[in-house]
Design a protein around this motif. Structure first.
Motif, short mmCIF file in Angstrom:
data_model
loop_
_atom_site.label_atom_id
_atom_site.label_comp_id
_atom_site.label_asym_id
_atom_site.label_seq_id
_atom_site.Cartn_x
_atom_site.Cartn_y
_atom_site.Cartn_z
N LEU A 1 0.91 -1.18 0.08
CA LEU A 1 -0.04 -0.10 0.07
C LEU A 1 0.87 1.29 0.06
O LEU A 1 0.64 2.00 -0.81
CB LEU A 1 -0.97 -0.09 1.36
CG LEU A 1 -1.91 1.23 1.28
CD1 LEU A 1 -2.90 1.21 0.22
CD2 LEU A 1 -2.70 1.06 2.73
N SER A 2 1.90 1.32 0.73
CA SER A 2 2.92 2.36 0.93
C SER A 2 3.58 2.51 -0.42
O SER A 2 3.67 3.81 -0.77
CB SER A 2 3.81 1.98 1.80
OG SER A 2 4.75 3.19 1.90
N THR A 3 3.90 1.50 -0.98
CA THR A 3 4.47 1.65 -2.69
C THR A 3 3.70 2.16 -3.53
O THR A 3 4.02 3.13 -4.35
CB THR A 3 4.94 0.14 -2.83
OG1 THR A 3 5.79 -0.52 -1.99
CG2 THR A 3 5.57 0.27 -4.38
N PHE A 4 2.34 2.03 -3.36
CA PHE A 4 1.44 2.76 -4.31
C PHE A 4 1.54 4.02 -4.08
O PHE A 4 1.47 4.84 -5.11
CB PHE A 4 -0.29 2.03 -4.09
CG PHE A 4 -1.02 3.23 -4.75
CD1 PHE A 4 -1.12 2.94 -6.18
CD2 PHE A 4 -1.79 4.14 -4.07
CE1 PHE A 4 -2.01 3.69 -6.88
CE2 PHE A 4 -2.36 5.03 -4.67
CZ PHE A 4 -2.71 4.99 -6.36
N TYR A 5 1.42 4.67 -2.90
CA TYR A 5 1.47 6.06 -2.56
C TYR A 5 2.85 6.80 -3.03
O TYR A 5 2.95 7.91 -3.34
CB TYR A 5 1.05 6.48 -1.14
CG TYR A 5 -0.36 6.35 -1.15
CD1 TYR A 5 -1.52 7.21 -1.59
CD2 TYR A 5 -1.06 4.95 -0.79
CE1 TYR A 5 -2.60 7.11 -1.45
CE2 TYR A 5 -2.40 4.79 -0.59
CZ TYR A 5 -3.24 6.01 -1.01
OH TYR A 5 -4.73 5.80 -1.22
N ALA A 6 4.02 5.98 -2.81
CA ALA A 6 5.26 6.45 -3.23
C ALA A 6 5.24 6.57 -4.88
O ALA A 6 5.89 7.68 -5.21
CB ALA A 6 6.17 5.27 -2.97
N ALA A 7 4.45 5.74 -5.60
CA ALA A 7 4.52 5.76 -7.04
C ALA A 7 3.78 6.91 -7.12
O ALA A 7 3.86 7.86 -7.95
CB ALA A 7 4.04 4.53 -7.62
N LEU A 8 2.61 7.18 -6.64
CA LEU A 8 1.57 8.21 -6.96
C LEU A 8 2.47 9.52 -6.91
O LEU A 8 2.26 10.57 -7.54
CB LEU A 8 0.44 8.05 -6.05
CG LEU A 8 -0.80 9.30 -6.60
CD1 LEU A 8 -1.21 9.21 -7.88
CD2 LEU A 8 -2.00 8.95 -5.52
N ASN B 1 3.36 -2.12 -8.97
CA ASN B 1 2.57 -2.16 -7.81
C ASN B 1 1.15 -2.84 -8.29
O ASN B 1 0.29 -3.47 -7.41
CB ASN B 1 2.14 -0.89 -7.19
CG ASN B 1 1.24 -0.93 -5.97
OD1 ASN B 1 0.26 -0.62 -5.95
ND2 ASN B 1 1.88 -1.29 -4.97
N TRP B 2 0.61 -2.54 -9.57
CA TRP B 2 -0.68 -3.14 -10.06
C TRP B 2 -0.06 -4.57 -10.78
O TRP B 2 0.81 -5.00 -11.49
CB TRP B 2 -0.82 -2.14 -11.26
CG TRP B 2 -2.01 -1.13 -10.78
CD1 TRP B 2 -1.11 0.00 -10.43
CD2 TRP B 2 -3.21 -0.92 -10.48
NE1 TRP B 2 -2.37 1.00 -9.71
CE2 TRP B 2 -3.61 0.32 -9.96
CE3 TRP B 2 -4.32 -2.10 -10.67
CZ2 TRP B 2 -4.80 0.77 -9.58
CZ3 TRP B 2 -5.52 -1.73 -10.52
CH2 TRP B 2 -5.78 -0.31 -9.98
N LEU B 3 -1.30 -5.43 -10.62
CA LEU B 3 -1.45 -6.49 -11.48
C LEU B 3 -1.24 -6.29 -12.78
O LEU B 3 -2.05 -5.65 -13.44
CB LEU B 3 -2.47 -7.30 -10.93
CG LEU B 3 -2.58 -8.65 -11.70
CD1 LEU B 3 -1.69 -9.59 -11.17
CD2 LEU B 3 -3.82 -9.52 -11.26
N ARG C 1 5.40 10.32 -8.76
CA ARG C 1 5.18 10.11 -10.42
C ARG C 1 5.81 9.18 -11.09
O ARG C 1 6.54 9.22 -12.06
CB ARG C 1 5.25 11.47 -10.95
CG ARG C 1 4.29 12.80 -10.40
CD ARG C 1 4.68 14.03 -11.28
NE ARG C 1 3.78 15.21 -10.77
CZ ARG C 1 3.11 15.81 -11.39
NH1 ARG C 1 2.91 15.74 -12.40
NH2 ARG C 1 2.12 16.96 -10.71
N ASN C 2 5.97 7.95 -10.38
CA ASN C 2 7.02 6.97 -10.87
C ASN C 2 6.05 5.94 -11.36
O ASN C 2 5.50 5.07 -10.88
CB ASN C 2 7.73 6.59 -9.69
CG ASN C 2 8.69 5.58 -10.00
OD1 ASN C 2 8.50 4.92 -10.84
ND2 ASN C 2 9.60 5.57 -9.27
N LEU C 3 6.12 6.00 -12.87
CA LEU C 3 5.20 4.92 -13.50
C LEU C 3 5.86 3.56 -13.40
O LEU C 3 5.21 2.57 -13.30
CB LEU C 3 5.15 5.41 -15.10
CG LEU C 3 4.29 4.61 -15.75
CD1 LEU C 3 2.77 4.80 -15.13
CD2 LEU C 3 4.08 5.26 -17.42
N GLU C 4 7.05 3.61 -13.41
CA GLU C 4 7.82 2.10 -13.47
C GLU C 4 7.49 1.55 -12.09
O GLU C 4 7.15 0.44 -11.71
CB GLU C 4 9.09 2.32 -13.39
CG GLU C 4 9.96 0.57 -13.33
CD GLU C 4 11.54 1.03 -13.68
OE1 GLU C 4 12.15 0.22 -12.94
OE2 GLU C 4 11.83 1.76 -14.38
#
Length: 158
Positions: free
Chosen positions: A25-32, A43-45, A35-38
């Motif tokens: 869950l934290s990784t999702f917010y780090a990506a969002l 994080n997504w299936l 702005r880290n698309l990779e």
């Protein structure tokens, strides 16, 4: 297992110190927020099973459609941050989901919005790691929803 969480998830947490589901869950917010698309893609299936329903992109099915929303958001000149708080975490075998609230701020030229979004995220455990398979977000306040869509749409509706 049901657990009420009071500490906000921002993406800046030490992922090594978190249980694996909270680290995902934290990784999702780090990506969002970063702005880290990779990182977002990891994080997504990566499957047509993935689905997202939010105020920006409507219903998107499959990673490729979901990715297009993030690509446009990340490329926009807006500034934003989001965090997840006041949530319950439900863990059952190879699935966990979180039900709570997002808050944050969204800025464009001439517009600053204090965001309030009801949010559910579902993760599945595949290939030895937790991957997001579903997101649903809703903005209760119709005025905030209209202002958010008006501020964001020029950058994502291409």
């Amino acid at each position: 297992m049901l657990r009420l969480e009071q500490t906000a998830v921002t993406g800046r947490e030490d992922k090594q110190g978190l249980p694996p589901h909270l680290a995902a869950l934290s990784t999702f917010y780090a990506a969002l927020n970063g702005r880290n698309l990779e990182l977002m893609a990891s994080n997504w299936l990566q499957s047509n099973e993935a689905a997202m329903d939010n105020p920006l992109g409507g219903i998107k099915r499959g990673w490729e459609e979901i990715k297009s929303v993030y690509q446009r958001l990340f490329a926009s000149p807006s500034e934003y941050w989001f965090e997840f708080y006041d949530f319950t975490l439900h863990l059952d075998g190879n699935v966990f989901y979180v039900v709570g609230r997002e808050r944050g701020e969204f800025k464009t030229v001439g517009t600053v919005l204090s965001m309030a979004i009801r949010t559910t995220r579902i993760f599945t455990h595949r290939d030895g790691r937790w991957q997001q398979v579903h997101h649903h977000g809703s903005i209760d306040d119709p005025d905030l929803l209209a202002r958010y869509q008006a501020a964001v749409r020029p950058g994502i509706d291409k």
